[in-house]
Design a protein around this motif. Structure first.
Motif, PDB file in Angstrom:
ATOM      1  N   LEU A   1      -8.792  -2.049  -3.335  1.00  9.65           N
ATOM      2  CA  LEU A   1      -7.692  -1.096  -3.198  1.00  9.65           C
ATOM      3  C   LEU A   1      -8.175   0.180  -2.514  1.00  9.65           C
ATOM      4  CD1 LEU A   1      -6.037  -1.428  -6.724  1.00  9.65           C
ATOM      5  CD2 LEU A   1      -5.057  -2.172  -4.547  1.00  9.65           C
ATOM      6  N   PRO A   2      -7.315   0.811  -1.727  1.00 11.55           N
ATOM      7  CA  PRO A   2      -7.697   2.096  -1.136  1.00 11.55           C
ATOM      8  C   PRO A   2      -7.851   3.160  -2.236  1.00 11.55           C
ATOM      9  CG  PRO A   2      -5.371   1.645  -0.763  1.00 11.55           C
ATOM     10  CD  PRO A   2      -5.956   0.402  -1.338  1.00 11.55           C
TER      11      PRO A   2
ATOM     12  N   LYS B   1     -13.680  -9.996 -14.341  1.00 10.33           N
ATOM     13  CA  LYS B   1     -14.892  -9.315 -14.798  1.00 10.33           C
ATOM     14  C   LYS B   1     -15.753  -8.911 -13.601  1.00 10.33           C
ATOM     15  CE  LYS B   1     -18.788  -9.878 -17.969  1.00 10.33           C
ATOM     16  NZ  LYS B   1     -19.490 -10.810 -18.907  1.00 10.33           N
ATOM     17  N   GLY B   2     -16.118  -7.657 -13.546  1.00  7.20           N
ATOM     18  CA  GLY B   2     -16.910  -7.151 -12.433  1.00  7.20           C
ATOM     19  C   GLY B   2     -16.062  -6.494 -11.369  1.00  7.20           C
ATOM     20  N   ALA B   3     -14.845  -7.035 -11.165  1.00  5.58           N
ATOM     21  CA  ALA B   3     -13.957  -6.449 -10.157  1.00  5.58           C
ATOM     22  C   ALA B   3     -13.086  -5.344 -10.758  1.00  5.58           C
ATOM     23  CB  ALA B   3     -13.076  -7.531  -9.547  1.00  5.58           C
ATOM     24  N   ALA B   4     -12.791  -5.450 -12.058  1.00  3.08           N
ATOM     25  CA  ALA B   4     -11.899  -4.496 -12.713  1.00  3.08           C
ATOM     26  C   ALA B   4     -12.636  -3.735 -13.804  1.00  3.08           C
ATOM     27  CB  ALA B   4     -10.709  -5.235 -13.318  1.00  3.08           C
TER      28      ALA B   4
ATOM     29  N   PRO C   1       0.830  -1.211   0.000  1.00  7.98           N
ATOM     30  CA  PRO C   1       0.000   0.000   0.000  1.00  7.98           C
ATOM     31  C   PRO C   1       0.862   1.258   0.000  1.00  7.98           C
ATOM     32  CG  PRO C   1       0.032  -1.010   2.174  1.00  7.98           C
ATOM     33  CD  PRO C   1       0.764  -1.955   1.270  1.00  7.98           C
ATOM     34  N   PRO C   2       0.249   2.417  -0.224  1.00  8.78           N
ATOM     35  CA  PRO C   2       1.014   3.675  -0.301  1.00  8.78           C
ATOM     36  C   PRO C   2       1.675   4.082   1.011  1.00  8.78           C
ATOM     37  CG  PRO C   2      -1.176   3.899  -1.268  1.00  8.78           C
ATOM     38  CD  PRO C   2      -1.159   2.597  -0.565  1.00  8.78           C
ATOM     39  N   PHE C   3       1.189   3.567   2.136  1.00 11.48           N
ATOM     40  CA  PHE C   3       1.683   3.976   3.458  1.00 11.48           C
ATOM     41  C   PHE C   3       1.577   5.490   3.596  1.00 11.48           C
ATOM     42  CE2 PHE C   3       4.102  -0.093   2.983  1.00 11.48           C
ATOM     43  CZ  PHE C   3       3.406  -0.781   3.975  1.00 11.48           C
ATOM     44  N   LEU C   4       2.696   6.187   3.709  1.00 13.08           N
ATOM     45  CA  LEU C   4       2.654   7.634   3.926  1.00 13.08           C
ATOM     46  C   LEU C   4       2.677   8.425   2.623  1.00 13.08           C
ATOM     47  CD1 LEU C   4       5.119   7.921   6.953  1.00 13.08           C
ATOM     48  CD2 LEU C   4       2.620   7.796   6.999  1.00 13.08           C
TER      49      LEU C   4
ATOM     50  N   LYS D   1      -6.652 -12.940  -6.466  1.00 16.66           N
ATOM     51  CA  LYS D   1      -6.192 -11.987  -5.462  1.00 16.66           C
ATOM     52  C   LYS D   1      -6.598 -10.566  -5.838  1.00 16.66           C
ATOM     53  CE  LYS D   1      -2.052 -10.505  -2.944  1.00 16.66           C
ATOM     54  NZ  LYS D   1      -0.614 -10.767  -2.710  1.00 16.66           N
ATOM     55  N   LEU D   2      -6.413 -10.225  -7.137  1.00 21.90           N
ATOM     56  CA  LEU D   2      -6.791  -8.889  -7.597  1.00 21.90           C
ATOM     57  C   LEU D   2      -8.285  -8.648  -7.389  1.00 21.90           C
ATOM     58  CD1 LEU D   2      -4.847  -8.701 -11.005  1.00 21.90           C
ATOM     59  CD2 LEU D   2      -4.303  -7.431  -8.923  1.00 21.90           C
TER      60      LEU D   2
END
Length: 341
Positions: free
Chosen positions: A102-103, A126-129, A57-60, A96-97
């Motif tokens: 995702l934030p 399909k549907g998630a992306a 994740p992006p963290f800071l 997994k994707l």
């Protein structure tokens, strides 16, 4: 809207430009380029790198964007798909994707030339992306889409194509968007600040023939259909160096005029639908417009004259190239009206 994006298409420019818009200003961008991943070992290595980037994740940091590009080993029809090992790993990664939200400040972008829509990988995403596919299609569909694209791009650059010039432009350059953009930029410079219209003559003067693109004879017949002499002469010029010039041009023109004769006759008898059945919609619309520029008798006479010229070229072996060009010019002349061009 999902922050997970899959962009598929063989037109590298369209795919890349779409991905760049999603990536934004490049802040927090991490690129994994699989262009050189030609074996299972390298493909699995890149997949691990993409997974690690996705899972971090992006963290800071304000944003995080992962762009996994040139993934040429996605599941696809025919040859060229992944090995069994890579296919299994891709399907696991797709799960997994699809199952990991995702934030707001993180994006994952995957781009590649081909993806089989019925594959487990595609169905899982399909549907998630957000999935964008730039389909190739048949040659005439590619040409039609490219013409629409260059007209739109030219408008953005502040100029327009006169009728038929965009088709001639695509015929010379090809349908690759990157090449089209390069030639459009060159055309903009050629026109200068005081001109905003691209003519067929300008296309012939400044536009470079695309790599692997042969001149298209339909540029000649389209110009003839419009009865525009300037366009006809510009379109026929690239063919004049061909040894089979006379036979090639007379054959193409006779076939074209035969089509117009059939369409014109059918239109006068109210059988347009029957005459255009099985014809590509784009081609039917275009040829019906051309047929409206002629009387049925003009079309029949013109066709007969080109048939005679072709017979002369084939049977005598004599050069009739100049006669072919002269006949094209004569055919353009419209009885009782001013000739365009």
């Amino acid at each position: 809207m999902s922050n997970l994006h899959v962009i598929i298409g063989e037109d590298d420019y369209l795919v890349s430009e779409t991905a760049k818009k999603l990536a934004g200003d490049g802040q927090g961008l991490e690129i994994i380029d699989s262009n050189l991943a030609t074996n299972a070992e390298l493909q699995l290595k890149d997949l691990v790198a993409a997974d690690e980037s996705f899972s971090t994740p992006p963290f800071l940091d304000p944003v995080k964007v992962t762009w996994w590009k040139n993934v040429k080993f996605l599941p696809q029809a025919g040859k060229g798909g992944p090995s069994a090992e890579v296919k299994t790993a891709l399907e696991k990664f797709a799960k997994k994707l699809a199952s990991t939200p995702l934030p707001d400040n993180q994006k994952f972008i995957l781009t590649g030339p081909r993806l089989l829509a019925t594959s487990v990988f595609a169905k899982t995403l399909k549907g998630a992306a957000e999935i964008a596919v730039f389909a190739g299609g048949k040659p005439w569909e590619k040409a039609r889409n490219a013409v629409a694209r260059v007209i739109e791009l030219a408008d953005d650059m502040g100029f327009v194509f006169e009728r038929g010039a965009a088709e001639s432009f695509v015929a010379r350059v090809g349908t690759d968007s990157r090449s089209l953009m390069s030639e459009l930029a060159k055309m903009r410079d050629y026109l200068g600040p005081d001109s905003t219209t691209v003519t067929a003559a300008a296309v012939a003067d400044i536009t470079s023939q695309g790599v692997g693109v042969e001149p298209e004879i339909w540029a000649v017949t389209d110009a003839l259909g419009e009865r525009n002499l300037a366009k006809v002469l510009a379109a026929v010029a690239p063919f004049e160096r061909d040894k089979s010039f006379a036979v090639m041009v007379t054959t193409a023109v006779e076939r074209f005029l035969r089509t117009l004769v059939a369409l014109k006759g059918a239109a006068e008898e109210g059988r347009t639908g029957e005459a255009t059945e099985g014809m590509a919609p784009f081609a039917a619309k275009k040829n019906l417009a051309f047929a409206a520029n002629w009387t049925l008798m003009e079309l029949r006479v013109a066709r007969a004259r080109f048939m005679a010229l072709r017979e002369r070229a084939v049977s005598t072996g004599a050069s009739v190239d100049a006669m072919v060009v002269a006949e094209l010019a004569r055919t353009c002349r419209a009885s009782g009206r001013r000739m365009p061009g």
